[in-house]
Structures are given as structure tokens and as C-alpha cells.
Scaffold this motif. Structure first.
Motif, mmCIF file in Angstrom:
data_model
loop_
_atom_site.group_PDB
_atom_site.id
_atom_site.type_symbol
_atom_site.label_atom_id
_atom_site.label_comp_id
_atom_site.label_asym_id
_atom_site.label_seq_id
_atom_site.Cartn_x
_atom_site.Cartn_y
_atom_site.Cartn_z
ATOM 1 N N LEU A 1 -36.844 -80.969 30.879
ATOM 2 C CA LEU A 1 -35.730 -80.068 30.604
ATOM 3 C C LEU A 1 -34.638 -80.185 31.666
ATOM 4 O O LEU A 1 -33.449 -80.152 31.349
ATOM 5 C CB LEU A 1 -36.237 -78.624 30.534
ATOM 6 C CG LEU A 1 -37.110 -78.281 29.314
ATOM 7 C CD1 LEU A 1 -37.661 -76.869 29.447
ATOM 8 C CD2 LEU A 1 -36.298 -78.409 28.036
ATOM 9 N N SER A 2 -35.043 -80.319 32.932
ATOM 10 C CA SER A 2 -34.069 -80.469 34.013
ATOM 11 C C SER A 2 -33.270 -81.755 33.848
ATOM 12 O O SER A 2 -32.045 -81.775 34.019
ATOM 13 C CB SER A 2 -34.777 -80.457 35.372
ATOM 14 O OG SER A 2 -35.441 -79.239 35.588
ATOM 15 N N ALA A 3 -33.986 -82.857 33.507
ATOM 16 C CA ALA A 3 -33.290 -84.127 33.309
ATOM 17 C C ALA A 3 -32.325 -84.039 32.131
ATOM 18 O O ALA A 3 -31.203 -84.551 32.181
ATOM 19 C CB ALA A 3 -34.309 -85.246 33.084
ATOM 20 N N SER A 4 -32.743 -83.375 31.048
ATOM 21 C CA SER A 4 -31.864 -83.218 29.889
ATOM 22 C C SER A 4 -30.642 -82.392 30.229
ATOM 23 O O SER A 4 -29.522 -82.710 29.832
ATOM 24 C CB SER A 4 -32.647 -82.560 28.747
ATOM 25 O OG SER A 4 -31.820 -82.320 27.640
ATOM 26 N N ARG A 5 -30.840 -81.346 31.014
ATOM 27 C CA ARG A 5 -29.716 -80.492 31.406
ATOM 28 C C ARG A 5 -28.732 -81.248 32.286
ATOM 29 O O ARG A 5 -27.520 -81.149 32.108
ATOM 30 C CB ARG A 5 -30.247 -79.267 32.153
ATOM 31 C CG ARG A 5 -29.147 -78.297 32.557
ATOM 32 C CD ARG A 5 -29.733 -77.091 33.269
ATOM 33 N NE ARG A 5 -28.695 -76.176 33.711
ATOM 34 C CZ ARG A 5 -28.920 -75.069 34.409
ATOM 35 N NH1 ARG A 5 -30.169 -74.765 34.739
ATOM 36 N NH2 ARG A 5 -27.940 -74.304 34.780
ATOM 37 N N GLU B 1 -23.587 -84.049 33.086
ATOM 38 C CA GLU B 1 -22.829 -85.242 33.446
ATOM 39 C C GLU B 1 -21.943 -85.696 32.293
ATOM 40 O O GLU B 1 -20.810 -86.119 32.481
ATOM 41 C CB GLU B 1 -23.803 -86.359 33.842
ATOM 42 C CG GLU B 1 -24.525 -86.088 35.156
ATOM 43 C CD GLU B 1 -25.604 -87.121 35.419
ATOM 44 O OE1 GLU B 1 -25.833 -87.960 34.524
ATOM 45 O OE2 GLU B 1 -26.197 -87.073 36.510
ATOM 46 N N HIS B 2 -22.448 -85.586 31.040
ATOM 47 C CA HIS B 2 -21.649 -85.957 29.879
ATOM 48 C C HIS B 2 -20.432 -85.053 29.745
ATOM 49 O O HIS B 2 -19.321 -85.506 29.459
ATOM 50 C CB HIS B 2 -22.512 -85.874 28.623
ATOM 51 C CG HIS B 2 -21.774 -86.200 27.349
ATOM 52 N ND1 HIS B 2 -21.321 -87.473 27.072
ATOM 53 C CD2 HIS B 2 -21.400 -85.407 26.302
ATOM 54 C CE1 HIS B 2 -20.696 -87.459 25.892
ATOM 55 N NE2 HIS B 2 -20.745 -86.213 25.413
ATOM 56 N N PRO C 1 -28.383 -83.626 42.991
ATOM 57 C CA PRO C 1 -28.857 -84.998 42.785
ATOM 58 C C PRO C 1 -30.321 -85.034 42.366
ATOM 59 O O PRO C 1 -31.126 -84.220 42.792
ATOM 60 C CB PRO C 1 -28.667 -85.643 44.170
ATOM 61 C CG PRO C 1 -28.642 -84.505 45.128
ATOM 62 C CD PRO C 1 -28.008 -83.373 44.380
ATOM 63 N N ALA C 2 -30.618 -85.979 41.489
ATOM 64 C CA ALA C 2 -31.998 -86.125 41.017
ATOM 65 C C ALA C 2 -32.880 -86.604 42.158
ATOM 66 O O ALA C 2 -32.437 -87.351 43.029
ATOM 67 C CB ALA C 2 -32.044 -87.126 39.860
#
Length: 252
Positions: free
Chosen positions: A69-73, A78-79, A141-142
Motif C-alpha cells: 500500500l505504501s509503494a502504491s501510494r 509521484e504520478h 524516499p523509499a
């Protein structure tokens, strides 16, 4: 008189035998009760272990879902930021005879109102355009994803990986400080980190309690491991169950 004495002795012997038999029966009952209690204890222990294992699996699955979910958010953010940047950079294409108020830049948004006066541009009478706004967000940042080394066999190697990094990898202490558990991708890495964390704690205690360097502390703990004939897993378990004892032995 002798007959009376014999009779009394016989009565005493019979009473003693009866008492012994009763004690034997009582002992048998106690043994059966103890066996039943032991069996119940084993059943409860098995149930507890199974519940603990299930909770661990559910926790791992929950962490993985949170990461997804964090990566999707972050991807959606970013988009959104990319589209906002494209809109802002395309505005200078308008002709120089376009008049309107200057853009006003706020803390978190940018709004611009433009009035077009050239009919060639719009094909109709000039009319004001609606203000457009875009929210600019700072994205965290990831985390750096790192897989713990599996082939470590000495305290020096564990210490190096934790404090400065090994085989070109990052320092585990730095990853843990910046990202907490988010840098650990799998349940296997999480379990391995937890097992080594007890050794990490002992190393930190010795560094703080003495004037020795991290390398000297690692050498001292390694000497204790070799003297005891422990492998690395046994040392980590000892650090979990008796950390103060390990520290004290290394300080002698």
C-alpha cells in the motif's frame, strides 16, 4: 504371655501392611494425576506455540500489505507530481500578448489566472480561464532493500555488517535507524535480524561500557565464543537469555 505378644505383633504387622498398601494406592493416584497434568501442560504448550506461529505469519502478511500500500501510494503521488510539473512547464508557450495577473506562489499550492485577448488563439471572444492549482507534496524516499548475509560464522563478520556494512552492502545499524523494519523484505530476514539483534545489543553494551573500539569488542566476544565451543547461533541464544553474563565474562 508369649501368645499375647505374638498376637499383638501379628496385629501390628497386619496394620502396617494395610498402611503400606494404602500408601501405595495413594502414590499410584498421585502418579496418575501428575501424568495427566503433564499431558495437559504439553497440550497447552503446543496450543500456545501454534497460536504464536499463526500470529507471526499474520504479522508478516500485514507488514507486506502495508509495504504494498505504501509503494502504491508513493507511485500515485509521484504520478500526480509529474502531471503537475508538466502543466506548469507548458505555460510559457502562450503568446506574449496574453495579459493577466502574475502567478501567486503559496506554501503548498500554485494558482494562476490568465485572460486571453487574441481571438486567433481561442477562436472566440476573450474570456478568463479558470484558476488551476496543483498540490506539491514531499515524498519520503523509499527504503534501501537489503538481504542479510547468511554465511556469517564469526562475531567480527556480524559486527562489520552491523556497524559499517559487509561485501559492499550498507550498515544494518544505519538501515534500522532510518527505515526501522521497512528495509527487511521477507519473514526470513526479519527472523534472522531478530536472532542477531541480541548479539548487536551485547556489542553495543560493551562499546559503551569500555574504551575498546568496535573491532576490539568483536574480537573479545569472538574469543569467548571459541573458548566455549559455541557456534554463532548458540552465542546469539546466550546473548538473548543471559546478556549480562556475556558482558561480564567479556569484561574479565
Amino acid at each position: 504371655t508369649q501368645e499375647n505378644t505374638r498376637s499383638e505383633i501379628q496385629i501390628v504387622n497386619q496394620a502396617t501392611a494395610a498402611n503400606i498398601e494404602q500408601l501405595r494406592l495413594n502414590l499410584d493416584s498421585l502418579m496418575k494425576a501428575f501424568v495427566e497434568l503433564e499431558q495437559r501442560h504439553e497440550m497447552l504448550a503446543d496450543t500456545f506455540n501454534k497460536l504464536t506461529e499463526d500470529m507471526g505469519k499474520q504479522l508478516v502478511m500485514l507488514r507486506q500489505e502495508i509495504r504494498i500500500l505504501s509503494a502504491s501510494r508513493m507511485s500515485m503521488t509521484e504520478h500526480h507530481v509529474g502531471r503537475s510539473s508538466l502543466t506548469l512547464t507548458s505555460s510559457p508557450v502562450l503568446r506574449s500578448d496574453v495579459e493577466g495577473p502574475k502567478p501567486v506562489l503559496g506554501a503548498s499550492s500554485l494558482s494562476t489566472e490568465i485572460c486571453l485577448s487574441d481571438p486567433k488563439i481561442m477562436g472566440q471572444k476573450s474570456s478568463p480561464m479558470k484558476p488551476s492549482s496543483s498540490s506539491v507534496q514531499f515524498v519520503r524516499p523509499a527504503p534501501i532493500m537489503y538481504k542479510l548475509e547468511r554465511g556469517l560464522t564469526t562475531v567480527q563478520q556480524v559486527s562489520q555488517e552491523f556497524y559499517s556494512g559487509i561485501n559492499g552492502g550498507p550498515a544494518v545499524s544505519s538501515l534500522e535507524s532510518k527505515y526501522k523494519e521497512r528495509w527487511r523484505l521477507s519473514a526470513e530476514d526479519n527472523a534472522l535480524f531478530q536472532a542477531r539483534s541480541y548479539l548487536y545489543n551485547v556489542l553495543n553494551k560493551l562499546v559503551m561500557a569500555t574504551s575498546m573500539s568496535k573491532e576490539q569488542v568483536a574480537d573479545q566476544v569472538e574469543k569467548l565464543r571459541e573458548a566455549k565451543g559455541w557456534d554463532l547461533a548458540t552465542l546469539q541464544e546466550e546473548c538473548r537469555s543471559n546478556p549480562d553474563s556475556i558482558v561480564g565474562k567479556c569484561l574479565k
